[in-house]
Write a protein that holds these residues in place. Structure first.
Motif, PDB file in Angstrom:
ATOM      1  N   SER A  21     -32.657  33.596   0.671  1.00 44.94           N
ATOM      2  CA  SER A  21     -31.776  34.548   0.001  1.00 44.94           C
ATOM      3  C   SER A  21     -32.141  35.977   0.394  1.00 44.94           C
ATOM      4  O   SER A  21     -33.283  36.264   0.737  1.00 44.94           O
ATOM      5  CB  SER A  21     -31.848  34.370  -1.516  1.00 44.94           C
ATOM      6  N   VAL A  22     -31.157  36.836   0.339  1.00 43.26           N
ATOM      7  CA  VAL A  22     -31.341  38.240   0.677  1.00 43.26           C
ATOM      8  C   VAL A  22     -30.811  39.064  -0.485  1.00 43.26           C
ATOM      9  O   VAL A  22     -29.671  38.891  -0.911  1.00 43.26           O
ATOM     10  CB  VAL A  22     -30.595  38.607   1.982  1.00 43.26           C
ATOM     11  N   LYS A  23     -31.656  39.943  -1.000  1.00 40.78           N
ATOM     12  CA  LYS A  23     -31.245  40.805  -2.101  1.00 40.78           C
ATOM     13  C   LYS A  23     -30.293  41.880  -1.587  1.00 40.78           C
ATOM     14  O   LYS A  23     -30.344  42.278  -0.427  1.00 40.78           O
ATOM     15  CB  LYS A  23     -32.465  41.467  -2.738  1.00 40.78           C
ATOM     16  N   VAL A  24     -29.440  42.360  -2.478  1.00 43.57           N
ATOM     17  CA  VAL A  24     -28.511  43.427  -2.126  1.00 43.57           C
ATOM     18  C   VAL A  24     -29.324  44.631  -1.647  1.00 43.57           C
ATOM     19  O   VAL A  24     -30.266  45.064  -2.306  1.00 43.57           O
ATOM     20  CB  VAL A  24     -27.625  43.804  -3.337  1.00 43.57           C
ATOM     21  N   GLY A  25     -28.971  45.122  -0.477  1.00 41.68           N
ATOM     22  CA  GLY A  25     -29.647  46.286   0.074  1.00 41.68           C
ATOM     23  C   GLY A  25     -30.927  45.973   0.836  1.00 41.68           C
ATOM     24  O   GLY A  25     -31.521  46.872   1.428  1.00 41.68           O
ATOM     25  N   GLN A  26     -31.372  44.732   0.819  1.00 41.04           N
ATOM     26  CA  GLN A  26     -32.597  44.352   1.518  1.00 41.04           C
ATOM     27  C   GLN A  26     -32.335  44.291   3.024  1.00 41.04           C
ATOM     28  O   GLN A  26     -31.329  43.747   3.470  1.00 41.04           O
ATOM     29  CB  GLN A  26     -33.095  42.993   1.012  1.00 41.04           C
ATOM     30  N   LYS A  27     -33.242  44.849   3.797  1.00 38.56           N
ATOM     31  CA  LYS A  27     -33.126  44.824   5.252  1.00 38.56           C
ATOM     32  C   LYS A  27     -33.854  43.591   5.788  1.00 38.56           C
ATOM     33  O   LYS A  27     -35.060  43.466   5.617  1.00 38.56           O
ATOM     34  CB  LYS A  27     -33.750  46.076   5.869  1.00 38.56           C
TER      35      LYS A  27
END
Length: 154
Positions: A21-27
């Motif tokens: 999963s990738v958090k919102v705004g995570q690069k």
């Protein structure tokens, strides 16, 4: 606790979701998830059906998990620091606790036939027999040992 027992294999499975999963705004490297899946699935495939089949049916087993992780680390050691950075050290440490418990549950499940015989022959209290049966079920399901491997070819 005995009715809805702790199942470390399900707790360990959450790490897969967190890793992908990738958090919102995570690069994140756009190829991160694909690389993670490719490395792990290749290793599980190389290990054969006794590793791959249970995993594809959402049964996480200690032997398959440890084996595929060790092989993944060996196959792509430079990727492991990226995974740790992505999921975070606290979450990884928490996951290692669940992984350790999977190993303990696997070992305890292996003793179940002996424990069951002892409980049936020694324990007279029906409530205690019930509790022991639930513990043994927790060991079975929490270790992923509920998946029958007999008919799977490697």
């Amino acid at each position: 606790g005995e009715i809805n027992a702790y199942t470390p294999n399900l707790s360990a499975a959450w790490m897969f979701q967190k890793a992908m999963s990738v958090k919102v705004g995570q690069k994140v490297d756009p190829k991160f998830v694909n690389r993670l899946l490719a490395v792990n699935f290749q290793q599980m495939d190389d290990m054969g059906g006794k590793t791959m089949t249970p995993f594809l049916q959402d049964v996480v087993r200690f032997d398959g998990l440890v084996g595929s992780l060790a092989r993944s680390f060996k196959a792509d050691p430079l990727f492991m620091p990226q995974i740790v950075a992505h999921v975070g050290l606290p979450r990884l440490i928490d996951w290692l606790g669940h992984l350790s418990m999977m190993g303990i549950y696997s070992a305890l499940h292996a003793t179940s036939p002996v424990v069951e015989t002892l409980v049936e022959n020694i324990e007279s209290d029906p409530r205690e027999k019930f509790r022991w049966r639930r513990r043994m079920e927790a060991w079975k399901f929490g270790s992923g040992s509920d998946y029958i491997l007999d008919n799977i070819e490697n």
